[in-house]
Design an enzyme around this catalytic site. Structure first.
Site, PDB file in Angstrom:
ATOM      1  N   ARG A  54      -9.383   8.237  -1.107  1.00  0.00           N
ATOM      2  CA  ARG A  54     -10.398   8.659  -0.145  1.00  0.00           C
ATOM      3  C   ARG A  54     -11.181   9.847  -0.692  1.00  0.00           C
ATOM      4  NH1 ARG A  54      -9.430   6.568   5.340  1.00  0.00           N
ATOM      5  NH2 ARG A  54     -11.035   8.051   5.952  1.00  0.00           N
ATOM      6  N   HIS A  87      -5.574   3.766  -1.718  1.00  0.00           N
ATOM      7  CA  HIS A  87      -6.914   4.137  -1.271  1.00  0.00           C
ATOM      8  C   HIS A  87      -7.197   5.569  -1.703  1.00  0.00           C
ATOM      9  CE1 HIS A  87      -9.914   4.355   2.382  1.00  0.00           C
ATOM     10  NE2 HIS A  87     -10.472   4.732   1.240  1.00  0.00           N
ATOM     11  N   GLU A 135      -8.655   0.808  -3.372  1.00  0.00           N
ATOM     12  CA  GLU A 135      -9.611   0.852  -2.269  1.00  0.00           C
ATOM     13  C   GLU A 135     -10.444   2.120  -2.387  1.00  0.00           C
ATOM     14  OE1 GLU A 135      -6.917  -1.450   1.110  1.00  0.00           O
ATOM     15  OE2 GLU A 135      -7.039   0.740   1.139  1.00  0.00           O
ATOM     16  N   THR A 177      -7.460   6.398  10.123  1.00  0.00           N
ATOM     17  CA  THR A 177      -7.358   5.315   9.156  1.00  0.00           C
ATOM     18  C   THR A 177      -8.635   4.490   9.259  1.00  0.00           C
ATOM     19  OG1 THR A 177      -5.982   3.466   8.390  1.00  0.00           O
ATOM     20  CG2 THR A 177      -6.199   3.757  10.779  1.00  0.00           C
ATOM     21  N   GLY A 218       1.021  -1.505   4.292  1.00  0.00           N
ATOM     22  CA  GLY A 218       1.568  -0.248   3.806  1.00  0.00           C
ATOM     23  C   GLY A 218       2.340   0.546   4.822  1.00  0.00           C
ATOM     24  N   HIS A 219       1.642   1.015   5.872  1.00  0.00           N
ATOM     25  CA  HIS A 219       2.262   1.919   6.836  1.00  0.00           C
ATOM     26  C   HIS A 219       3.529   1.324   7.431  1.00  0.00           C
ATOM     27  CE1 HIS A 219       2.762   3.943  10.782  1.00  0.00           C
ATOM     28  NE2 HIS A 219       2.440   5.010  10.074  1.00  0.00           N
ATOM     29  N   ARG A 276       4.267  18.355   2.914  1.00  0.00           N
ATOM     30  CA  ARG A 276       4.962  19.594   2.589  1.00  0.00           C
ATOM     31  C   ARG A 276       4.514  20.188   1.254  1.00  0.00           C
ATOM     32  NH1 ARG A 276       9.778  20.544   5.524  1.00  0.00           N
ATOM     33  NH2 ARG A 276       9.903  22.454   4.265  1.00  0.00           N
ATOM     34  N   HIS A 311      -4.508  -4.770   7.479  1.00  0.00           N
ATOM     35  CA  HIS A 311      -4.709  -3.627   8.366  1.00  0.00           C
ATOM     36  C   HIS A 311      -3.924  -3.815   9.663  1.00  0.00           C
ATOM     37  CE1 HIS A 311      -6.603   0.258   9.018  1.00  0.00           C
ATOM     38  NE2 HIS A 311      -6.644  -0.050  10.297  1.00  0.00           N
ATOM     39  N   ASN A 324       0.852  -1.187   0.000  1.00  0.00           N
ATOM     40  CA  ASN A 324       0.000   0.000   0.000  1.00  0.00           C
ATOM     41  C   ASN A 324       0.890   1.240   0.000  1.00  0.00           C
ATOM     42  OD1 ASN A 324      -1.603   2.248   1.032  1.00  0.00           O
ATOM     43  ND2 ASN A 324      -3.197   0.749   1.438  1.00  0.00           N
ATOM     44  N   HIS A 362       0.875   6.013   2.277  1.00  0.00           N
ATOM     45  CA  HIS A 362       1.632   6.877   3.181  1.00  0.00           C
ATOM     46  C   HIS A 362       2.917   7.408   2.563  1.00  0.00           C
ATOM     47  CE1 HIS A 362      -1.286   6.658   6.275  1.00  0.00           C
ATOM     48  NE2 HIS A 362      -1.300   5.349   6.210  1.00  0.00           N
TER      49      HIS A 362
END
EC number: 2.6.99.2
Length: 260
Positions: free
Chosen positions: A53, A51, A78, A108, A221-222, A26, A199, A15, A18
């Site tokens: 969003r 994702h 997603e 999240t 991902g994270h 920035r 997740h 993922n 991030h």
């Protein structure tokens, strides 16, 4: 060259959300999530997850459009069940769309989709995406009613939410959540579904989940983005894939709730 460690054993979806979060912090053009996706493929990722969003807090429409034709593996998009997101998905045509719940105030995704409670809406979304040639996945909790509802929606894939397992504060709580996930995987298979999971998974809790033989794919991902700060991006991807494959192939790891 794309690196694959034991292809087909278990898939890693990297993922890239991030990476985009870091870029947007920035307002720069770097780090580029497209570059991250392509390098993740080279390091062994079997698919790229992102994702889009409603608030565009990390991934942007332009990212999805730019990435789709460049991937050598496949895209897992997603998104929430809204007319806007479904139309975007049908336009871009990723190989997979994972439908997820979404609340603007959450940091999240906090839980699984309530398929049973919104059956007609979810069914309609599944039909729309399937008609566009897109494989549909539903991100749900490891709950028997939700799994049965997902199967009734004609979604071929479910992704079991592992957040409660990942966030468990005690060994007993983690063991209970692990059993829930394992039971959910078994239930999904009995309904004829392809079962993925994800997740909150990271480098020290992924092993028991990856060892479950019924899981086709993990989306992470994270943890990879965070580990890359110290290890480097491609090394972080390779390390996660190697851990998952070793767990699936039988390397012994502690299983929550079982003696070492």
């Amino acid at each position: 060259m794309i690196f694959h460690a034991n292809p087909g054993v278990i898939d890693l979806g990297v993922n890239i959300d991030h990476v985009a979060t870091l870029r947007n912090a920035r307002g720069t053009v770097y780090p580029d999530p497209i570059q991250a996706a392509l390098q993740a493929e080279e390091a062994g990722a079997d698919l790229i997850t992102l994702h889009l969003r409603e608030d565009r807090r990390h991934i942007r429409d332009a990212d999805v459009r730019a990435l789709r034709p460049k991937l050598a593996t496949r895209m897992n998009l997603e998104c929430a069940i809204t007319s806007e997101m479904l139309d975007i998905a049908c336009e871009i045509k990723p190989q997979d769309v994972c439908l997820v719940p979404e609340k603007r105030e959450e940091v999240t995704t906090e839980g699984g989709l309530d398929v049973a409670g919104h059956f007609e809406q979810v069914s309609a979304a599944c039909r729309q995406l399937a008609d566009a040639g897109i494989r549909v996945s539903l991100f749900i909790d490891a709950d028997p009613d939700q799994i049965a509802a997902a199967a009734a929606c004609k979604a071929p894939v479910i992704e079991i939410h592992t957040g409660r397992y990942a966030d468990a504060h005690t060994a007993e709580e983690q063991a209970a959540e692990f059993r829930r996930v394992a039971a959910g995987v078994e239930a999904g298979q009995k309904h004829g579904l392809i079962v993925n999971a994800g997740h909150g998974l990271h480098y020290t809790n992924v092993q028991p989940i990856a060892a479950l033989p019924g899981i086709k794919e993990l989306n992470i991902g994270h943890a990879i983005v965070a580990h890359a700060v110290f290890a480097g991006w491609q090394n972080a991807v390779r390390e996660m894939k190697a851990i998952m494959v070793a767990a699936r192939l039988g390397t012994r790891y502690p299983v929550p709730g079982q003696p070492a």
